[in-house]
Motif scaffolding. Structure first.
Motif, PDB file in Angstrom:
ATOM      1  N   SER A  40       0.857  -1.181   0.000  1.00 42.86           N
ATOM      2  CA  SER A  40       0.000   0.000   0.000  1.00 42.86           C
ATOM      3  C   SER A  40       0.895   1.232   0.000  1.00 42.86           C
ATOM      4  O   SER A  40       2.011   1.217   0.516  1.00 42.86           O
ATOM      5  N   LYS A  41       0.401   2.284  -0.636  1.00 45.10           N
ATOM      6  CA  LYS A  41       1.194   3.506  -0.703  1.00 45.10           C
ATOM      7  C   LYS A  41       0.275   4.718  -0.644  1.00 45.10           C
ATOM      8  O   LYS A  41      -0.921   4.623  -0.898  1.00 45.10           O
ATOM      9  N   THR A  42       0.854   5.844  -0.352  1.00 46.13           N
ATOM     10  CA  THR A  42       0.113   7.093  -0.285  1.00 46.13           C
ATOM     11  C   THR A  42       0.187   7.781  -1.645  1.00 46.13           C
ATOM     12  O   THR A  42       1.268   7.958  -2.198  1.00 46.13           O
ATOM     13  N   ILE A  43      -0.973   8.137  -2.157  1.00 46.62           N
ATOM     14  CA  ILE A  43      -1.034   8.848  -3.438  1.00 46.62           C
ATOM     15  C   ILE A  43      -1.858  10.108  -3.249  1.00 46.62           C
ATOM     16  O   ILE A  43      -2.561  10.267  -2.253  1.00 46.62           O
ATOM     17  N   SER A  44      -1.762  11.025  -4.199  1.00 42.07           N
ATOM     18  CA  SER A  44      -2.582  12.231  -4.100  1.00 42.07           C
ATOM     19  C   SER A  44      -3.501  12.317  -5.299  1.00 42.07           C
ATOM     20  O   SER A  44      -3.121  11.984  -6.427  1.00 42.07           O
ATOM     21  N   ASN A  45      -4.711  12.788  -5.049  1.00 39.29           N
ATOM     22  CA  ASN A  45      -5.673  13.030  -6.107  1.00 39.29           C
ATOM     23  C   ASN A  45      -5.184  14.247  -6.891  1.00 39.29           C
ATOM     24  O   ASN A  45      -4.996  15.323  -6.320  1.00 39.29           O
ATOM     25  N   PRO A  46      -4.947  14.113  -8.195  1.00 38.87           N
ATOM     26  CA  PRO A  46      -4.382  15.234  -8.950  1.00 38.87           C
ATOM     27  C   PRO A  46      -5.296  16.462  -9.001  1.00 38.87           C
ATOM     28  O   PRO A  46      -4.815  17.582  -9.111  1.00 38.87           O
ATOM     29  N   LYS A  47      -6.593  16.249  -8.874  1.00 41.56           N
ATOM     30  CA  LYS A  47      -7.529  17.371  -8.959  1.00 41.56           C
ATOM     31  C   LYS A  47      -7.634  18.131  -7.642  1.00 41.56           C
ATOM     32  O   LYS A  47      -7.567  19.356  -7.616  1.00 41.56           O
ATOM     33  N   THR A  48      -7.770  17.380  -6.531  1.00 41.11           N
ATOM     34  CA  THR A  48      -7.993  18.016  -5.220  1.00 41.11           C
ATOM     35  C   THR A  48      -6.758  18.033  -4.341  1.00 41.11           C
ATOM     36  O   THR A  48      -6.752  18.653  -3.289  1.00 41.11           O
ATOM     37  N   ARG A  49      -5.718  17.323  -4.752  1.00 41.21           N
ATOM     38  CA  ARG A  49      -4.473  17.178  -3.965  1.00 41.21           C
ATOM     39  C   ARG A  49      -4.700  16.490  -2.621  1.00 41.21           C
ATOM     40  O   ARG A  49      -3.867  16.559  -1.729  1.00 41.21           O
ATOM     41  N   GLU A  50      -5.837  15.802  -2.483  1.00 48.32           N
ATOM     42  CA  GLU A  50      -6.131  15.057  -1.257  1.00 48.32           C
ATOM     43  C   GLU A  50      -5.270  13.800  -1.225  1.00 48.32           C
ATOM     44  O   GLU A  50      -5.144  13.085  -2.213  1.00 48.32           O
ATOM     45  N   LEU A  51      -4.661  13.511  -0.080  1.00 51.98           N
ATOM     46  CA  LEU A  51      -3.841  12.307   0.068  1.00 51.98           C
ATOM     47  C   LEU A  51      -4.741  11.113   0.361  1.00 51.98           C
ATOM     48  O   LEU A  51      -5.660  11.198   1.170  1.00 51.98           O
ATOM     49  N   MET A  52      -4.459  10.009  -0.316  1.00 48.52           N
ATOM     50  CA  MET A  52      -5.232   8.785  -0.139  1.00 48.52           C
ATOM     51  C   MET A  52      -4.273   7.615   0.015  1.00 48.52           C
ATOM     52  O   MET A  52      -3.132   7.678  -0.447  1.00 48.52           O
ATOM     53  N   GLN A  53      -4.742   6.576   0.635  1.00 51.89           N
ATOM     54  CA  GLN A  53      -3.959   5.366   0.844  1.00 51.89           C
ATOM     55  C   GLN A  53      -4.501   4.261  -0.058  1.00 51.89           C
ATOM     56  O   GLN A  53      -5.698   3.986  -0.045  1.00 51.89           O
ATOM     57  N   THR A  54      -3.635   3.648  -0.866  1.00 54.35           N
ATOM     58  CA  THR A  54      -4.058   2.504  -1.661  1.00 54.35           C
ATOM     59  C   THR A  54      -4.034   1.257  -0.782  1.00 54.35           C
ATOM     60  O   THR A  54      -3.348   1.225   0.233  1.00 54.35           O
ATOM     61  N   THR A  55      -4.761   0.241  -1.198  1.00 61.94           N
ATOM     62  CA  THR A  55      -4.767  -1.000  -0.429  1.00 61.94           C
ATOM     63  C   THR A  55      -3.679  -1.941  -0.939  1.00 61.94           C
ATOM     64  O   THR A  55      -3.266  -1.864  -2.094  1.00 61.94           O
ATOM     65  N   GLU A  56      -3.224  -2.818  -0.076  1.00 57.90           N
ATOM     66  CA  GLU A  56      -2.249  -3.827  -0.474  1.00 57.90           C
ATOM     67  C   GLU A  56      -2.947  -4.849  -1.357  1.00 57.90           C
ATOM     68  O   GLU A  56      -4.077  -5.253  -1.087  1.00 57.90           O
ATOM     69  N   MET A  57      -2.290  -5.247  -2.448  1.00 58.07           N
ATOM     70  CA  MET A  57      -2.900  -6.178  -3.391  1.00 58.07           C
ATOM     71  C   MET A  57      -1.909  -7.264  -3.783  1.00 58.07           C
ATOM     72  O   MET A  57      -0.706  -7.092  -3.626  1.00 58.07           O
ATOM     73  N   LYS A  58      -2.451  -8.330  -4.327  1.00 58.21           N
ATOM     74  CA  LYS A  58      -1.620  -9.388  -4.889  1.00 58.21           C
ATOM     75  C   LYS A  58      -1.663  -9.264  -6.405  1.00 58.21           C
ATOM     76  O   LYS A  58      -2.687  -8.890  -6.978  1.00 58.21           O
ATOM     77  N   LYS A  59      -0.537  -9.603  -7.041  1.00 59.58           N
ATOM     78  CA  LYS A  59      -0.419  -9.480  -8.485  1.00 59.58           C
ATOM     79  C   LYS A  59       0.188 -10.755  -9.036  1.00 59.58           C
ATOM     80  O   LYS A  59       1.139 -11.298  -8.475  1.00 59.58           O
ATOM     81  N   VAL A  60      -0.361 -11.238 -10.144  1.00 61.94           N
ATOM     82  CA  VAL A  60       0.189 -12.416 -10.800  1.00 61.94           C
ATOM     83  C   VAL A  60       1.096 -11.941 -11.930  1.00 61.94           C
ATOM     84  O   VAL A  60       0.728 -11.067 -12.702  1.00 61.94           O
ATOM     85  N   LYS A  61       2.289 -12.523 -11.995  1.00 61.21           N
ATOM     86  CA  LYS A  61       3.179 -12.188 -13.100  1.00 61.21           C
ATOM     87  C   LYS A  61       3.767 -13.466 -13.685  1.00 61.21           C
ATOM     88  O   LYS A  61       3.795 -14.508 -13.038  1.00 61.21           O
ATOM     89  N   PHE A  62       4.197 -13.358 -14.937  1.00 56.24           N
ATOM     90  CA  PHE A  62       4.771 -14.489 -15.643  1.00 56.24           C
ATOM     91  C   PHE A  62       6.175 -14.126 -16.078  1.00 56.24           C
ATOM     92  O   PHE A  62       6.388 -13.105 -16.726  1.00 56.24           O
ATOM     93  N   ASN A  63       7.134 -14.957 -15.695  1.00 55.17           N
ATOM     94  CA  ASN A  63       8.518 -14.795 -16.131  1.00 55.17           C
ATOM     95  C   ASN A  63       8.818 -15.897 -17.137  1.00 55.17           C
ATOM     96  O   ASN A  63       8.812 -17.074 -16.796  1.00 55.17           O
TER      97      ASN A  63
END
Length: 94
Positions: A58-81
């Motif tokens: 999870s990371k902190t991001i800002s809304n480009p329009k309002t500059r409000e800080l938001m927290q993303t949720t932790e997620m799982k991602k599938v990748k192929f090597n």
């Protein structure tokens, strides 16, 4: 290539299958890969590559329009090597 094209190619490779049988086989393969990823977090195909599950923190991001800080949720991602042999085949190396 989408799933429908994949099913058609699979059916063409195995001459005696109907579209319904080919679709059922492909669905079964995908379900097995999903189950393997859930169980072990890794599905390996010799000389083809490896599917793995990774975590995105999870990371902190800002809304480009309002500059409000938001927290993303932790997620799982599938990748192929892809393996070196598969990469070489795609590049037409022998």
């Amino acid at each position: 290539m989408n799933k429908k094209d994949f099913i058609k190619l699979y059916r063409k490779k195995l001459n005696n299958l109907t579209i319904a049988e080919a679709k059922e086989d492909v669905e079964a393969i995908l379900e097995i890969i999903e189950a393997g990823l859930k169980k072990d977090g890794k599905v390996q195909f010799f000389n083809k590559g490896v599917f793995t599950v990774g975590n995105i923190k999870s990371k902190t991001i800002s809304n480009p329009k309002t500059r409000e800080l938001m927290q993303t949720t932790e997620m799982k991602k599938v990748k192929f090597n892809a393996s070196f042999k598969l990469k070489d085949k795609i590049q037409d190396k022998k």
